[in-house]
Scaffold this active site. Sequence first.
Site, PDB file in Angstrom:
ATOM      1  CB  THR A 129       0.904  -8.206  -7.221  1.00 27.92           C
ATOM      2  OG1 THR A 129       0.168  -9.424  -7.368  1.00 27.92           O
ATOM      3  CG2 THR A 129       1.525  -7.878  -8.559  1.00 27.92           C
ATOM      4  CD  GLU A 131      -2.380 -11.272  -9.962  1.00 31.81           C
ATOM      5  OE1 GLU A 131      -2.410 -11.279 -11.197  1.00 31.81           O
ATOM      6  OE2 GLU A 131      -3.315 -10.896  -9.253  1.00 31.81           O
ATOM      7  CE1 TYR A 153      -1.834  -5.194 -11.396  1.00 32.12           C
ATOM      8  CE2 TYR A 153      -1.910  -7.531 -10.875  1.00 32.12           C
ATOM      9  CZ  TYR A 153      -1.804  -6.221 -10.467  1.00 32.12           C
ATOM     10  OH  TYR A 153      -1.664  -5.930  -9.127  1.00 32.12           O
ATOM     11  CE  LYS A 157       1.933  -3.758  -9.021  1.00 31.62           C
ATOM     12  NZ  LYS A 157       1.835  -2.389  -8.443  1.00 31.62           N
ATOM     13  CE  LYS A 192      -9.004  -5.287  -9.234  1.00 28.45           C
ATOM     14  NZ  LYS A 192      -8.275  -4.348  -8.457  1.00 28.45           N
TER      15      LYS A 192
HETATM   16  N1  LIG Z   1      -5.926  -5.468  -4.667  1.00 29.98           N
HETATM   17  C1  LIG Z   1      -5.085  -6.479  -4.496  1.00 29.98           C
HETATM   18  O1  LIG Z   1      -5.510  -7.606  -4.186  1.00 29.98           O
HETATM   19  C2  LIG Z   1      -3.605  -6.258  -4.629  1.00 29.98           C
HETATM   20  C3  LIG Z   1      -2.741  -7.286  -4.243  1.00 29.98           C
HETATM   21  C4  LIG Z   1      -1.366  -7.076  -4.355  1.00 29.98           C
HETATM   22  C5  LIG Z   1      -0.882  -5.870  -4.810  1.00 29.98           C
HETATM   23  N2  LIG Z   1      -1.744  -4.896  -5.198  1.00 29.98           N
HETATM   24  C6  LIG Z   1      -1.178  -3.632  -5.657  1.00 29.98           C
HETATM   25  O2  LIG Z   1      -1.549  -2.650  -4.709  1.00 29.98           O
HETATM   26  C7  LIG Z   1      -1.724  -1.384  -5.346  1.00 29.98           C
HETATM   27  C8  LIG Z   1      -3.081  -0.838  -5.030  1.00 29.98           C
HETATM   28  O3  LIG Z   1      -4.062  -1.784  -5.448  1.00 29.98           O
HETATM   29  P1  LIG Z   1      -5.617  -1.476  -5.287  1.00 29.98           P
HETATM   30  O4  LIG Z   1      -6.312  -2.766  -5.308  1.00 29.98           O
HETATM   31  O5  LIG Z   1      -5.801  -0.523  -4.190  1.00 29.98           O
HETATM   32  O6  LIG Z   1      -5.885  -0.739  -6.679  1.00 29.98           O
HETATM   33  P2  LIG Z   1      -7.011   0.312  -7.086  1.00 29.98           P
HETATM   34  O7  LIG Z   1      -7.187   0.083  -8.550  1.00 29.98           O
HETATM   35  O8  LIG Z   1      -8.181   0.238  -6.177  1.00 29.98           O
HETATM   36  O9  LIG Z   1      -6.312   1.726  -6.845  1.00 29.98           O
HETATM   37  C9  LIG Z   1      -5.327   2.234  -7.703  1.00 29.98           C
HETATM   38  C10 LIG Z   1      -5.280   3.742  -7.504  1.00 29.98           C
HETATM   39  O10 LIG Z   1      -4.249   4.264  -8.334  1.00 29.98           O
HETATM   40  C11 LIG Z   1      -4.734   5.454  -8.940  1.00 29.98           C
HETATM   41  N3  LIG Z   1      -3.999   5.674 -10.188  1.00 29.98           N
HETATM   42  C12 LIG Z   1      -4.018   4.907 -11.314  1.00 29.98           C
HETATM   43  N4  LIG Z   1      -3.235   5.450 -12.261  1.00 29.98           N
HETATM   44  C13 LIG Z   1      -2.686   6.575 -11.713  1.00 29.98           C
HETATM   45  C14 LIG Z   1      -1.788   7.560 -12.200  1.00 29.98           C
HETATM   46  N5  LIG Z   1      -1.288   7.496 -13.448  1.00 29.98           N
HETATM   47  N6  LIG Z   1      -1.436   8.567 -11.391  1.00 29.98           N
HETATM   48  C15 LIG Z   1      -1.948   8.659 -10.127  1.00 29.98           C
HETATM   49  N7  LIG Z   1      -2.808   7.756  -9.609  1.00 29.98           N
HETATM   50  C16 LIG Z   1      -3.168   6.721 -10.402  1.00 29.98           C
HETATM   51  C17 LIG Z   1      -6.211   5.187  -9.186  1.00 29.98           C
HETATM   52  O11 LIG Z   1      -6.953   6.384  -9.378  1.00 29.98           O
HETATM   53  C18 LIG Z   1      -6.582   4.461  -7.898  1.00 29.98           C
HETATM   54  O12 LIG Z   1      -6.959   5.362  -6.885  1.00 29.98           O
HETATM   55  C19 LIG Z   1      -1.505  -1.633  -6.831  1.00 29.98           C
HETATM   56  O13 LIG Z   1      -0.184  -1.275  -7.133  1.00 29.98           O
HETATM   57  C20 LIG Z   1      -1.707  -3.133  -6.997  1.00 29.98           C
HETATM   58  O14 LIG Z   1      -0.945  -3.613  -8.067  1.00 29.98           O
HETATM   59  C21 LIG Z   1      -3.098  -5.056  -5.123  1.00 29.98           C
END
Ligand SMILES: NC(=O)c1ccc[n+]([C@@H]2O[C@H](COP(=O)([O-])OP(=O)(O)OC[C@H]3O[C@@H](n4cnc5c(N)ncnc54)[C@H](O)[C@@H]3O)[C@@H](O)[C@H]2O)c1
Length: 341
Positions: A129, A131, A153, A157, A192
Amino acid sequence: MTIKPKRRILITGGAGFIGSNFIRYMLHKYDDYEFVNLDILTYCGNPRNLEDIQDDPRYSFIHGDIKDPDIAKNAMQGCDAVVNFAAESHVDRSINNPNQFIKTNVHGVLNLLRVAKDIGIDRFVQIGTDEVYGSIDKGSFTEGSTLNPRSPYSASKAGADLLALSFYTTYKLPVVVTRSSNNFGPYQYPEKVIPLFITNAIENKKLPVYADGMNIRDWVYVLDHCSAIDLVLHKGKIGEAYNVSTGNEITNIELTRRILRFVGKSEDLIEFVKDRPGHDKRYSMKYSKIQALGWEPGHDFDRALDETVEWYKKNTQWWKPLKESAGDARLWEKSETEKQA
Ligand SMILES: NC(=O)c1ccc[n+]([C@@H]2O[C@H](COP(=O)([O-])OP(=O)(O)OC[C@H]3O[C@@H](n4cnc5c(N)ncnc54)[C@H](O)[C@@H]3O)[C@@H](O)[C@H]2O)c1
């Protein structure tokens, strides 16, 4: 005779927002790829996000934890590549309960990296991210900027990014890291800001804007993020990080006004609330490194936001039950029980 797929890819956290969009995107794009989805199904992981493809023979699901070495080994067996989306992903929840963020986002990633090294995975993409760079008043971060995460968070990351890159330096595991700015689109859990505000507006509820609403974010439509990950998976240089952003920088209050306009509701629904502790003022990144690989965002921000609003209007049966069971993660200061967990 069974034909071996051209590529078999382990997606971790594929039942979440970006992971589920990525699996669907890749299944449409590549006929001869197979995807294994390892997900523990936290409150954010939702099998309904993949209902339309669950019977596709190129897709399989394993319910399990990325921190568990045996489960990770079993899931990775026979795979060429890993794309790790699995994470605790909500900043407000990390303020209440940092422990869980370190466990999943740091220990979980370390476990996946170890197993990937033992198995000899060809490509490990760690989804990161913007962030991790922290806040910037003027100018934009590049991949070479110092990491300065400011929430539990983003600190977790940053730990994951650095661990992943260290596995390249130390063990030559072919790792690539992406650092994307905020995503929006279908299937985003309604805590979100964009889905929360769209669904609150649909329900005629207040839209709680932190402080004066002048915090700035740079928004990426989720399918543009998916195309960036696809590119980095195939063409990214190993041992490198790639920023993914678009230059769609807007203040939270302007974002809120646009959402209200697209939903067709009055600005009277805006409610200014106490700021999030340590709230980063502005995120901004240059993304020329991934542009040089051939990536450009393909979606106009306003059109994609309008389409996202339409998706949430049409899919109330998807988000209403989630909202009813979730509570409001923005009420970070009220959750004493979680703080002690
Ligand atoms: N949403 C954003 O704007 C954004 C931006 C940049 C980066 N990211 C990164 O992208 C990735 C996905 O983000 P998202 O928004 O889809 O998140 P999300 O919270 O919607 O999905 C996360 C998924 O990870 C699974 N999970 C959590 N802990 C777990 C574990 N111990 N074992 C197996 N599965 C597990 C959850 O069940 C969920 O399905 C993350 O790494 C986040 O840091 C997100």
